[in-house]
Design a protein around this motif. Sequence first.
Motif, PDB file in Angstrom:
ATOM      1  N   PRO A   1     -98.133  30.874   7.797  1.00 55.00           N
ATOM      2  CA  PRO A   1     -97.006  31.006   7.051  1.00 55.00           C
ATOM      3  C   PRO A   1     -96.084  32.280   7.509  1.00 55.00           C
ATOM      4  O   PRO A   1     -94.863  32.135   7.135  1.00 55.00           O
ATOM      5  CB  PRO A   1     -97.847  31.261   5.813  1.00 55.00           C
ATOM      6  CG  PRO A   1     -99.334  31.389   6.236  1.00 55.00           C
ATOM      7  CD  PRO A   1     -99.285  30.859   7.545  1.00 55.00           C
ATOM      8  N   LEU A   2     -96.645  33.136   8.196  1.00 56.31           N
ATOM      9  CA  LEU A   2     -95.898  34.331   8.671  1.00 56.31           C
ATOM     10  C   LEU A   2     -96.345  34.400  10.119  1.00 56.31           C
ATOM     11  O   LEU A   2     -97.264  34.871  10.395  1.00 56.31           O
ATOM     12  CB  LEU A   2     -95.941  35.402   7.795  1.00 56.31           C
ATOM     13  CG  LEU A   2     -94.466  36.118   7.724  1.00 56.31           C
ATOM     14  CD1 LEU A   2     -93.374  35.404   7.025  1.00 56.31           C
ATOM     15  CD2 LEU A   2     -94.719  37.444   6.851  1.00 56.31           C
ATOM     16  N   ASP A   3     -95.289  34.202  10.921  1.00 55.30           N
ATOM     17  CA  ASP A   3     -95.592  34.353  12.241  1.00 55.30           C
ATOM     18  C   ASP A   3     -94.966  35.519  12.815  1.00 55.30           C
ATOM     19  O   ASP A   3     -93.724  35.810  12.549  1.00 55.30           O
ATOM     20  CB  ASP A   3     -95.072  33.221  13.045  1.00 55.30           C
ATOM     21  CG  ASP A   3     -95.367  33.447  14.830  1.00 55.30           C
ATOM     22  OD1 ASP A   3     -96.471  33.550  15.229  1.00 55.30           O
ATOM     23  OD2 ASP A   3     -94.342  33.746  15.186  1.00 55.30           O
TER      24      ASP A   3
ATOM     25  N   THR B   1    -104.215  26.605   6.798  1.00 58.84           N
ATOM     26  CA  THR B   1    -103.159  27.919   6.961  1.00 58.84           C
ATOM     27  C   THR B   1    -104.020  28.903   7.834  1.00 58.84           C
ATOM     28  O   THR B   1    -105.317  28.893   7.537  1.00 58.84           O
ATOM     29  CB  THR B   1    -102.681  28.332   5.659  1.00 58.84           C
ATOM     30  OG1 THR B   1    -102.390  29.747   5.475  1.00 58.84           O
ATOM     31  CG2 THR B   1    -103.620  28.226   4.487  1.00 58.84           C
ATOM     32  N   GLU B   2    -103.281  29.678   8.657  1.00 62.16           N
ATOM     33  CA  GLU B   2    -103.851  30.664   9.440  1.00 62.16           C
ATOM     34  C   GLU B   2    -104.438  31.737   8.241  1.00 62.16           C
ATOM     35  O   GLU B   2    -105.529  32.470   8.688  1.00 62.16           O
ATOM     36  CB  GLU B   2    -102.788  31.603  10.050  1.00 62.16           C
ATOM     37  CG  GLU B   2    -103.340  32.595  10.639  1.00 62.16           C
ATOM     38  CD  GLU B   2    -102.232  33.459  11.502  1.00 62.16           C
ATOM     39  OE1 GLU B   2    -101.068  33.543  10.835  1.00 62.16           O
ATOM     40  OE2 GLU B   2    -102.422  34.203  12.467  1.00 62.16           O
ATOM     41  N   GLU B   3    -104.326  31.939   6.941  1.00 63.06           N
ATOM     42  CA  GLU B   3    -104.461  32.781   6.095  1.00 63.06           C
ATOM     43  C   GLU B   3    -105.786  32.582   5.634  1.00 63.06           C
ATOM     44  O   GLU B   3    -106.399  33.194   4.493  1.00 63.06           O
ATOM     45  CB  GLU B   3    -103.451  33.360   5.181  1.00 63.06           C
ATOM     46  CG  GLU B   3    -102.220  33.679   5.747  1.00 63.06           C
ATOM     47  CD  GLU B   3    -102.614  34.858   6.695  1.00 63.06           C
ATOM     48  OE1 GLU B   3    -103.243  35.633   6.585  1.00 63.06           O
ATOM     49  OE2 GLU B   3    -101.774  35.056   7.568  1.00 63.06           O
ATOM     50  N   ASN B   4    -106.537  31.165   5.762  1.00 59.07           N
ATOM     51  CA  ASN B   4    -107.636  30.724   4.800  1.00 59.07           C
ATOM     52  C   ASN B   4    -108.772  30.214   5.898  1.00 59.07           C
ATOM     53  O   ASN B   4    -108.120  29.134   6.845  1.00 59.07           O
ATOM     54  CB  ASN B   4    -107.232  29.750   4.215  1.00 59.07           C
ATOM     55  CG  ASN B   4    -107.372  30.160   2.643  1.00 59.07           C
ATOM     56  OD1 ASN B   4    -108.457  30.868   2.215  1.00 59.07           O
ATOM     57  ND2 ASN B   4    -106.171  30.282   1.977  1.00 59.07           N
TER      58      ASN B   4
ATOM     59  N   MET C   1     -96.724  40.360   3.353  1.00 57.35           N
ATOM     60  CA  MET C   1     -95.801  38.963   3.095  1.00 57.35           C
ATOM     61  C   MET C   1     -96.616  37.977   3.727  1.00 57.35           C
ATOM     62  O   MET C   1     -96.296  36.937   3.350  1.00 57.35           O
ATOM     63  CB  MET C   1     -94.691  39.548   4.205  1.00 57.35           C
ATOM     64  CG  MET C   1     -93.548  40.254   3.444  1.00 57.35           C
ATOM     65  SD  MET C   1     -92.954  39.613   2.276  1.00 57.35           S
ATOM     66  CE  MET C   1     -92.023  37.864   2.913  1.00 57.35           C
ATOM     67  N   ASP C   2     -97.558  38.038   4.489  1.00 61.51           N
ATOM     68  CA  ASP C   2     -98.366  37.081   4.975  1.00 61.51           C
ATOM     69  C   ASP C   2     -98.711  36.194   3.802  1.00 61.51           C
ATOM     70  O   ASP C   2     -98.874  35.049   3.644  1.00 61.51           O
ATOM     71  CB  ASP C   2     -99.576  37.446   5.834  1.00 61.51           C
ATOM     72  CG  ASP C   2     -99.046  37.838   7.248  1.00 61.51           C
ATOM     73  OD1 ASP C   2     -99.870  38.666   7.817  1.00 61.51           O
ATOM     74  OD2 ASP C   2     -98.247  37.292   7.754  1.00 61.51           O
ATOM     75  N   ILE C   3     -99.458  37.127   2.820  1.00 63.49           N
ATOM     76  CA  ILE C   3    -100.195  36.541   1.657  1.00 63.49           C
ATOM     77  C   ILE C   3     -99.061  35.860   0.796  1.00 63.49           C
ATOM     78  O   ILE C   3     -99.172  34.848   0.225  1.00 63.49           O
ATOM     79  CB  ILE C   3    -100.972  37.502   0.784  1.00 63.49           C
ATOM     80  CG1 ILE C   3    -102.218  38.017   1.811  1.00 63.49           C
ATOM     81  CG2 ILE C   3    -101.500  36.965  -0.332  1.00 63.49           C
ATOM     82  CD1 ILE C   3    -102.621  39.322   1.406  1.00 63.49           C
TER      83      ILE C   3
END
Length: 339
Positions: free
Chosen positions: A118-120, A93-96, A70-72
């Motif tokens: 994006p998803l905490d 973003t936290e994801e990159n 779901m984060d992605i």
Amino acid sequence: MKTYNITTLNEFIIRRQADFPYAKGELSRLISHIGIAAKIVNKKVKKAGLVDLLGEAGNVNVQGEDQQKMDIFADEVFVSALQASGEVCGIATEENQEIITFDDNLSKDAKYIFLMDPLDGSSNIDVNVSIGTIFSIFRRVSKVGHKAKNEDFVQVGTQMVAAGYVLYGSSTMLVYTTGKGVNGFTLDPTIGEFCLSHSDMRTTEYGSIYSINEGNYAKFPEGVKKYIKYCQEIDPEGDRPYKSRYIGSLVADFHRNLLKGGIFLYPPSPSALEGKLRLTYECNPIAFIAEQAGGKASDGKNRILDIKPDSPHQRVPFYVGSRSMVDKLEDMISESEEN
Ligand code: AHG
Ligand code: MN
Ligand code: MN
């Protein structure tokens, strides 16, 4: 005839634009696109248990933590909605690990940059507990007409133009500020609109909730340990002990404390001297909202919004909530460091 007195997010944004006489509607369009992305993520979150979206995707994010699927998904939805808005020239973003800079002409002319988690609270997805999205918006400092630069993403928090969070809870809420108070919108799933439900949100000067992962107690700095004991003490006036409440999703823990009055703590530890939470896309936006609601946010010594980030992924100890509670904690931290 029955009358309905609903203010939708878009209606509210249009009305508020009048507060900024020189605004051309860019920030308004941007916030409206955040609302769209939030609705798409919300739909998926509510279906997650049904469509086998649960579990880890097999990748590891910048901080070395396993990413949930779901984060992605949430990351991709927000990135594409923001690019589609044409109002954002780049995203952290936290994801990159790397910042994302848009290369199309529309985006290169945009004046805003966006930072997000994006998803905490993503470890809570599998167990049906509230999660969120956190974001902050700055004006770029690099030249319009070119790609965004690293300097755009390490601005001090006081330069923030807007910040907010989406809480995917028992209902879904979008809470945001543009520096003129805090307003909350609840998603009415029957009409698919965020409707103004919490106007001009204020937090109390004193609270009676403390929120911390107490399993780490042995690793806390002395001042924090003293403060926890203070929270648990019986006082003659009957104000303490405070209630202990900890969900493990910053958005959900902060939102509850904002409404009820309380303090959230994420201290440093000997193995993580900067704590766990990220300054630019977790602490800064929450700090801006807290201050706008009358609360306070600190790293134990300094105002969060005054800290100049070294990197978009910098971590910082984080204490946020009712002003008097954060004041008391800061006093105890500085006393323990003097001794
Ligand atoms: P994320 O899911 O974006 O990595 O953030 C999780 C954060 C935050 O939501 C929460 O306050 C904190 O991690 C909980 O950490 P502990 O499990 O160490 O208490
Ligand atoms: Mn997070
Ligand atoms: Mn996250």
